[in-house]
Design an enzyme around this catalytic site. Structure first.
Site, mmCIF file in Angstrom:
data_model
loop_
_atom_site.group_PDB
_atom_site.id
_atom_site.type_symbol
_atom_site.label_atom_id
_atom_site.label_comp_id
_atom_site.label_asym_id
_atom_site.label_seq_id
_atom_site.Cartn_x
_atom_site.Cartn_y
_atom_site.Cartn_z
ATOM 1 N N HIS A 96 56.694 43.999 84.130
ATOM 2 C CA HIS A 96 57.319 44.217 83.170
ATOM 3 C C HIS A 96 57.070 43.284 82.128
ATOM 4 O O HIS A 96 56.037 42.581 82.272
ATOM 5 C CB HIS A 96 58.898 44.285 83.281
ATOM 6 N N SER B 115 62.495 42.613 87.316
ATOM 7 C CA SER B 115 62.111 43.935 87.952
ATOM 8 C C SER B 115 63.469 44.414 88.607
ATOM 9 O O SER B 115 63.446 45.649 88.739
ATOM 10 C CB SER B 115 61.317 43.540 89.301
ATOM 11 N N ARG B 116 64.590 43.709 88.699
ATOM 12 C CA ARG B 116 65.904 44.277 89.352
ATOM 13 C C ARG B 116 66.556 44.980 88.041
ATOM 14 O O ARG B 116 67.544 45.752 88.326
ATOM 15 C CB ARG B 116 66.811 43.170 89.810
ATOM 16 N N HIS C 211 56.164 39.759 83.091
ATOM 17 C CA HIS C 211 54.884 39.407 83.469
ATOM 18 C C HIS C 211 53.754 39.589 82.483
ATOM 19 O O HIS C 211 52.844 38.597 82.504
ATOM 20 C CB HIS C 211 54.624 40.715 84.617
ATOM 21 N N GLY D 55 56.968 32.153 85.955
ATOM 22 C CA GLY D 55 58.021 32.408 84.975
ATOM 23 C C GLY D 55 59.243 31.390 85.182
ATOM 24 O O GLY D 55 59.482 31.192 86.279
ATOM 25 N N GLU D 56 59.713 30.754 84.154
ATOM 26 C CA GLU D 56 60.652 29.763 84.039
ATOM 27 C C GLU D 56 62.066 30.499 84.458
ATOM 28 O O GLU D 56 63.052 29.870 84.855
ATOM 29 C CB GLU D 56 60.896 29.038 82.538
ATOM 30 N N LYS D 57 62.312 31.838 84.525
ATOM 31 C CA LYS D 57 63.369 32.262 84.996
ATOM 32 C C LYS D 57 63.612 32.058 86.440
ATOM 33 O O LYS D 57 64.718 31.594 86.713
ATOM 34 C CB LYS D 57 63.321 33.922 84.996
ATOM 35 N N ASP D 58 62.634 32.018 87.138
ATOM 36 C CA ASP D 58 62.815 31.392 88.687
ATOM 37 C C ASP D 58 62.739 29.774 88.761
ATOM 38 O O ASP D 58 61.633 29.383 89.361
ATOM 39 C CB ASP D 58 61.813 32.199 89.562
ATOM 40 N N GLY E 223 54.878 42.758 91.762
ATOM 41 C CA GLY E 223 54.640 44.023 91.061
ATOM 42 C C GLY E 223 55.770 44.379 90.177
ATOM 43 O O GLY E 223 56.556 43.676 90.064
HETATM 44 O O1 PAF Z 1 58.200 35.080 91.591
HETATM 45 C C1 PAF Z 1 57.715 36.102 92.201
HETATM 46 O O2 PAF Z 1 57.375 37.051 91.995
HETATM 47 C C2 PAF Z 1 57.079 35.641 93.699
HETATM 48 O O3 PAF Z 1 58.353 34.928 94.192
HETATM 49 C C3 PAF Z 1 55.947 35.168 93.943
HETATM 50 C C4 PAF Z 1 55.777 33.813 93.240
HETATM 51 C C5 PAF Z 1 54.677 36.125 93.511
HETATM 52 C C6 PAF Z 1 55.647 35.009 95.719
HETATM 53 O O4 PAF Z 1 55.878 36.208 96.078
#
Ligand code: PAF
Length: 282
Positions: free
Chosen positions: A34, A186-187, A37, A147-150, A31
């Site tokens: 932004h 989101s932060r 997403h 997302g590639e950010k993570d 959630g």
């Molecule tokens: O990237 C995220 O928002 C979370 O780590 C995910 C993949 C929804 C799992 O909770």
């Protein structure tokens, strides 16, 4: 847009689509949606007949209770964004539905979860892998978008899907950035005006560092110079700057000293208490 709060409700809708041989794209989120997403959703819309988005702030992946407590929760605003983006199904379970107590099972991620984010956030990737495994089983999507950010999360999920023979295809979508280069997160809403001005400097400086590394300069020298420049500007702006790591890694997330194809710079840093992560290819 349909909404479901329990796996069995979601499955009723999803089974119908599968019977109709519709392809299903899935975007798992926590959630506080932004533009980043929305870029995943747009890609999923372009590649599938139906798009499902989940919103679930997964307590298992927070190693810091105050981080969990402060995680933004904007469900009604998110719902409007999803409706505007023509998403077909929102799956928004509660914690007791997603993780019924007592919990007997969790996914334990191996050594790839020990470095970088895994080191600074112990248990984080076990929590991510556990919830993603459950979500994949509930939704049964053809393609799932991250997302590639993570970037380390993307590697953990890809590897889990391979090792457990999940039938889903994992799609990694390029990081969506503000005009000044700051990755959407989101932060970001928690950044003060002065820390927001400092925030994009890490990516801007690391882009220059990546170029110097490609040109043959010493990676640790250029990376350290990039960090020092951010530290100097932060100090001038009276912003508290700490960094957890800024490093050149290969696809196994092992540190490397020399340039070769396929390397990335990964970074995690904190500005006035707000932790940011980013990465870029070299
Ligand atoms: O990237 C995220 O928002 C979370 O780590 C995910 C993949 C929804 C799992 O909770």
């Amino acid at each position: 847009m349909e909404s479901s709060y329990r796996p069995e409700e979601a499955r009723e809708v999803l089974d119908q689509w599968r019977l109709q041989r519709r392809s299903i794209g899935f975007v798992p989120t926590m959630g506080a949606l932004h533009a980043g997403h929305l870029s995943l959703i747009e890609r999923a819309k372009g590649e599938n007949d139906k798009v499902v988005v989940s919103i679930f702030v997964n307590p298992l992946q927070f190693n810091d209770q105050s981080d969990f407590d402060n995680y933004p929760s904007t469900l009604e605003q998110d719902r409007t964004l999803l409706e505007d983006a023509a998403v077909d199904l929102l799956f928004a379970p509660t914690a007791s539905v997603m993780h019924p107590m007592p919990m007997n099972f969790k996914v334990a991620v191996g050594p790839m979860a020990e470095a970088y984010e895994g080191y600074y956030r112990p248990g984080h990737f076990d929590g991510v892998a556990t919830v993603v495994a459950k979500l994949l089983l509930i939704v049964g999507a053809s393609r799932v978008y991250f997302g590639e950010k993570d970037i380390q999360q993307c590697s953990v999920v890809r590897r889990m899907v391979e090792e457990f023979h999940f039938p889903n295809r994992i799609e990694v979508v390029s990081t969506y950035r503000e005009e000044d280069g700051l990755a959407f997160s989101s932060r970001n809403v928690r950044l003060t005006a002065s820390s927001r001005r400092v925030a994009p400097l890490m990516y801007q400086n690391l882009q220059k560092a990546a170029k110097s590394i490609r040109e043959g300069q010493d990676p640790s020298f250029v990376i350290n110079s990039a960090i020092e420049e951010v530290a100097t500007v932060a100090k001038e702006a009276n912003v508290d700057f700490q960094f957890d790591y800024v490093d050149l890694v290969d696809e196994t997330f092992g540190p490397v000293a020399q340039f070769s194809e396929g390397l990335r710079i990964v970074a995690a840093w904190t500005l006035d208490g707000v932790r940011l992560i980013d990465n870029l290819s070299v």
